[in-house]
Design a protein around this motif. Structure first.
Motif, PDB file in Angstrom:
ATOM      1  N   TYR A   1       0.825  -1.210   0.000  1.00  0.00           N
ATOM      2  CA  TYR A   1       0.000   0.000   0.000  1.00  0.00           C
ATOM      3  C   TYR A   1       0.861   1.263   0.000  1.00  0.00           C
ATOM      4  O   TYR A   1       1.815   1.364   0.774  1.00  0.00           O
ATOM      5  N   ALA A   2       0.467   2.218  -0.851  1.00  0.00           N
ATOM      6  CA  ALA A   2       1.064   3.558  -0.813  1.00  0.00           C
ATOM      7  C   ALA A   2       0.046   4.522  -1.418  1.00  0.00           C
ATOM      8  O   ALA A   2      -0.768   4.129  -2.269  1.00  0.00           O
ATOM      9  N   HIS A   3       0.075   5.767  -0.969  1.00  0.00           N
ATOM     10  CA  HIS A   3      -0.949   6.722  -1.416  1.00  0.00           C
ATOM     11  C   HIS A   3      -0.781   7.076  -2.894  1.00  0.00           C
ATOM     12  O   HIS A   3       0.331   7.346  -3.342  1.00  0.00           O
TER      13      HIS A   3
ATOM     14  N   LEU B   1      -8.685   4.669   4.008  1.00  0.00           N
ATOM     15  CA  LEU B   1      -8.695   5.249   5.353  1.00  0.00           C
ATOM     16  C   LEU B   1      -8.135   4.306   6.407  1.00  0.00           C
ATOM     17  O   LEU B   1      -7.892   4.710   7.544  1.00  0.00           O
ATOM     18  N   ARG B   2      -7.952   3.037   6.047  1.00  0.00           N
ATOM     19  CA  ARG B   2      -7.486   2.093   7.041  1.00  0.00           C
ATOM     20  C   ARG B   2      -6.783   0.920   6.372  1.00  0.00           C
ATOM     21  O   ARG B   2      -7.259   0.402   5.364  1.00  0.00           O
ATOM     22  N   VAL B   3      -5.626   0.546   6.911  1.00  0.00           N
ATOM     23  CA  VAL B   3      -4.920  -0.645   6.468  1.00  0.00           C
ATOM     24  C   VAL B   3      -4.749  -1.545   7.689  1.00  0.00           C
ATOM     25  O   VAL B   3      -4.148  -1.131   8.693  1.00  0.00           O
TER      26      VAL B   3
ATOM     27  N   LEU C   1      -3.774   8.587   7.840  1.00  0.00           N
ATOM     28  CA  LEU C   1      -3.938  10.041   7.870  1.00  0.00           C
ATOM     29  C   LEU C   1      -3.104  10.600   6.722  1.00  0.00           C
ATOM     30  O   LEU C   1      -1.901  10.331   6.659  1.00  0.00           O
ATOM     31  N   LEU C   2      -3.720  11.359   5.824  1.00  0.00           N
ATOM     32  CA  LEU C   2      -2.948  11.975   4.742  1.00  0.00           C
ATOM     33  C   LEU C   2      -2.184  13.168   5.321  1.00  0.00           C
ATOM     34  O   LEU C   2      -2.786  14.099   5.863  1.00  0.00           O
ATOM     35  N   THR C   3      -0.852  13.102   5.243  1.00  0.00           N
ATOM     36  CA  THR C   3      -0.011  14.179   5.803  1.00  0.00           C
ATOM     37  C   THR C   3       1.006  14.633   4.758  1.00  0.00           C
ATOM     38  O   THR C   3       2.204  14.394   4.881  1.00  0.00           O
TER      39      THR C   3
ATOM     40  N   ILE D   1       1.766   9.689   3.997  1.00  0.00           N
ATOM     41  CA  ILE D   1       0.730   9.342   4.968  1.00  0.00           C
ATOM     42  C   ILE D   1       1.370   9.060   6.328  1.00  0.00           C
ATOM     43  O   ILE D   1       2.552   8.734   6.410  1.00  0.00           O
ATOM     44  N   SER D   2       0.563   9.236   7.375  1.00  0.00           N
ATOM     45  CA  SER D   2       0.931   8.780   8.703  1.00  0.00           C
ATOM     46  C   SER D   2      -0.053   7.675   9.074  1.00  0.00           C
ATOM     47  O   SER D   2      -1.192   7.671   8.611  1.00  0.00           O
TER      48      SER D   2
END
Ligand SMILES: [Zn+2]
Ligand SMILES: [Zn+2]
Length: 206
Positions: free
Chosen positions: A73-75, A107-109, A115-117, A125-126
């Motif tokens: 997973y990565a944004h 929103l959840r893994v 949290l998009l930071t 993400i955080s």
């Protein structure tokens, strides 16, 4: 929720195993897949997550994904700049890691809230767990992420850190490099962005 740190690679990246019973997720496996697999032991790897797609956070992803079958997973906001980010790695003389196609973390893994930071990169993400937050290269012990690389944005970084400061003060902060800290420590004493910056309303509208 149990956190184990494995320091990997030439930039001393913190790779974290976050475990519950006999299942773990790994965050930012930047290098040294063998060391991470050894630490994992007989536990199942259920997710591989990158806080962002800089080479020093993804170097072991492909090997771990192939060895365990765990999804990566990565944004998506970082996927677009991945190629550009790789140019920076090449300029620094680091080998560019191949990664499997990332999935959108949403929103959840697994047991972690996303949290998009943005700021250090557009898709940073955080990951927030039970009393803990993994901040990648957004927030460090008494420091913050650089914003001079492709896709970096100082104002966005300040916004993101202010968002992190709204977490409970006792939350442990596990950064992408360097020692563990707490939200309270950084909100009070971080010399680059402390909570007074947020209170002064310097932040842009969300
Ligand atoms: Zn980075
Ligand atoms: Zn890094």
């Amino acid at each position: 929720m149990h956190v184990e740190r494995v320091v990997v690679g030439p930039l001393a990246t913190n790779a974290y195993l976050v475990c519950q019973d006999d299942e773990c997720a790994v965050i930012d496996p930047g290098d040294e897949a063998a060391a991470i697999l050894k630490r994992l032991g007989s536990r199942a790897l259920v997710a591989i997550v990158a806080t962002h797609l800089h080479f020093d956070h993804v170097g072991a992803v492909l090997e771990l994904a192939e060895a365990t079958g765990a999804p990566f997973y990565a944004h998506p906001a970082d996927w677009a700049v991945y190629r550009e980010l790789n140019k920076v790695a090449e300029e620094w003389g680091f080998p560019v890691p191949e990664i499997p196609p990332p999935r959108n973390p949403g929103l959840r893994v697994w047991e972690l809230d996303v949290l998009l930071t943005p700021g250090h990169t557009p898709g940073s993400i955080s990951l927030v767990g039970d009393g803990v937050v993994f901040t990648g290269d957004t927030l460090f012990h008494m420091s913050v992420g650089r914003t001079d690389l492709p896709g970096g944005d100082w104002d966005a970084l300040v916004d993101s850190i202010c968002r992190l400061y709204r977490l409970p003060r006792v939350y442990l902060v596990y950064p992408g490099h360097g020692p563990t800290t707490t939200i309270g420590n950084e909100a009070e004493g971080n010399p680059f962005v402390d909570a007074s910056v947020c209170d002064r309303g310097v932040r842009r509208n969300e």
